[in-house]
Scaffold this active site. Sequence first.
Site, mmCIF file in Angstrom:
data_model
loop_
_atom_site.group_PDB
_atom_site.id
_atom_site.type_symbol
_atom_site.label_atom_id
_atom_site.label_comp_id
_atom_site.label_asym_id
_atom_site.label_seq_id
_atom_site.Cartn_x
_atom_site.Cartn_y
_atom_site.Cartn_z
ATOM 1 N N PRO A 161 -6.695 -18.542 -12.867
ATOM 2 C CG PRO A 161 -8.319 -19.477 -11.552
ATOM 3 C CD PRO A 161 -6.906 -19.089 -11.546
ATOM 4 C CD GLU A 162 -5.488 -12.791 -15.944
ATOM 5 O OE1 GLU A 162 -6.085 -11.833 -16.475
ATOM 6 O OE2 GLU A 162 -4.264 -12.867 -15.893
#
Length: 269
Positions: free
Chosen positions: A2-3
């Site tokens: 996840p960014e």
Amino acid sequence: MPELPEVETTVRGLEKVLLGRELRRVEPRRADLRRAFPAGLGQRLTGARVTRLGRRGKYGLIDTDRGDTMIFHLGMSGKWRIDPEELGPHDHLLIETDEHLVVVLNDPRRFGSVDLVPTTELSDWGPLAELAPEPGEITAGELRERLRGRSASIKSLLLDQRIVAGLGNIYVCEALHRAHINPKRSAGRLSPASLAQLAGAIREVIGEAIKAGGSTLRDYARPDGELGYFSKRFAVYDRESQPCLSCEAPVRRIVQGGRSTFYCPKCQR
DNA sequence: AGATATTCCTGGAGGC
DNA sequence: TGCCTCCAGGAATATC
């Protein structure tokens, strides 16, 4: 992995099921992730009502009427599962609402974190205190101010959350490609024109990714962790030896600060 | 100050 | 097929 866009998507999904709800059960299922869960996490949140969900950089924020904000970071494998059929070994924190809906924080690699901080002290809380402006709103002037006098490579510094909040390896590579900047360039020596291009590229890349996440979310209507990366193709990230989408020169992979950097040696001087 | 290494952890990929 | 090793990732921290 996840960014920021994934965190944003997750927060929007959680908002649908948590906003305005009273937390009936808050149950850590192990003692720690990246660091120990806050002491008394369950007791401190049980009975609280969720008043707001938000995001700062890659941190998700859940405010409650008890005056505490729960801060979560998804690390690299974290995800929230909504109303799971059954609990798995990597479901580390369980929350049940007054509507008897269960959400669990699942994180196999446990690089994530959960913290509980008084909402009024949020901006002073260590990891958030020095956080830079949001990438969706970063300006050339802010970039210039933060990079002035810095001799390290632009790639390395863009990963520093004090320069721009929320950028990870993927979007740094993509933004530099879009701005035609060589990742090895010394940050402090970039021209004002380059910095303006870079600021614009960062805003665009992040904006598009959030938009893509939003449209994916509409289909799923829940952050069930099955989304993976947005279907949008990356121009350079993880495309070593493949043709640059702009000029067809082979994408090159180098290592900077122990992290892979992907770039086009022809487009990015 | 900057570059590099290490730590945390597990699943997935690739090699044999 | 089944082992094995390696690598990815974010952030904190240590060392040169």
